[in-house]
Design an enzyme around this catalytic site. Sequence first.
Site, PDB file in Angstrom:
ATOM      1  CD  GLU A   1      23.284 -15.365 -16.899  1.00 13.32           C
ATOM      2  OE1 GLU A   1      22.064 -15.076 -16.942  1.00 13.32           O
ATOM      3  OE2 GLU A   1      24.076 -14.770 -16.149  1.00 13.32           O
TER       4      GLU A   1
ATOM      5  CE  LYS B   1      25.092 -11.048 -16.057  1.00 12.15           C
ATOM      6  NZ  LYS B   1      24.214 -12.028 -15.386  1.00 12.15           N
TER       7      LYS B   1
ATOM      8  CB  CYS C   1      21.431 -12.307 -17.951  1.00 11.07           C
ATOM      9  SG  CYS C   1      19.788 -12.545 -17.212  1.00 11.07           S
TER      10      CYS C   1
ATOM     11  CB  VAL D   1      15.028 -13.952 -11.715  1.00 13.50           C
ATOM     12  CG1 VAL D   1      15.631 -15.348 -11.834  1.00 13.50           C
ATOM     13  CG2 VAL D   1      16.122 -12.966 -11.350  1.00 13.50           C
TER      14      VAL D   1
HETATM   15  C1  ACM Z   1      20.818 -12.306 -14.523  1.00 11.66           C
HETATM   16  O1  ACM Z   1      21.641 -11.480 -14.905  1.00 11.66           O
HETATM   17  N1  ACM Z   1      21.057 -13.612 -14.611  1.00 11.66           N
HETATM   18  C2  ACM Z   1      19.528 -11.889 -13.955  1.00 11.66           C
END
Ligand code: ACM
Length: 261
Positions: A38, A108, A141, A168
């Site tokens: 990402e 996203k 992510c 993370v």
């Molecule tokens: C994330 O969605 N970058 C933790």
Amino acid sequence: MRIAVVQMRPAFGDVEGNARRAVSMIESERADLYVLPELALSGYLFESKEEATSLAQEPSDPVFDEISEAGRSAGATVVVGFAEKAGEGLYNSAILLAPDGARFVYRKVQLFAGEKDIFEPGDEPPRVIEVEGVRLGMMICFDWIFPEVARTLALGGAQILCHSANLVLPYCQDAMVTRCIENRVFAATANRVGGEARAGQELTFTGMSEIVAPDGEVVVRADVESEGVLVAGVDPGRADDKQVTPRNDLFSDRRPEIYRL
Ligand code: ACM
């Protein structure tokens, strides 16, 4: 087919340098599909929307020509995360660069934490893209924690989830095993490594990029700190078999009229 997850450590703000690094990593290992993290070109922790906009691209940006060419010269597809500029809008997106030159973008849908101050959430369902007979789906992510995203792609026929990440939290890499089992698909999670200390925050990214098979086998998994390209040979056709037992088909046994979700 050979799938590669590219685990890299982008330098914040160095779009050209990060693109060059991505190209050299792609060129270092032969594969048919490369999945990169990402926001691989910009870095992650933006001070402001203005800063993110200054590091964002449109899908037609020449930086994608270089990355696309690295894939195309090997007949391969590349998926890479980037900050997408679209008119007044700014999205946390991934672009799929197909070997025939076609480009597809996924925005996203579920933004994580401070991303909500920078980006707008995508408002289109994730879709399945067929490239040379293989059906691919993109997710980004934090989308992992909403099983609906992987399910939507799987119900749409995706065989491989191309999952660009800057993880993370410590859960995702193991959770993707379940996403694969419950949908009987492959997943290629490309995470980044290293850390960023900006915008009053400090984040360490958790690496462990991986390729997981439809039965939940972790075929390859990287370590938590090294850059590298991990490759696995897979048969995407395995993802077409949704039979769990002779009497249980993952899709036809679903009861959406009961769940009402
Ligand atoms: C994330 O969605 N970058 C933790």
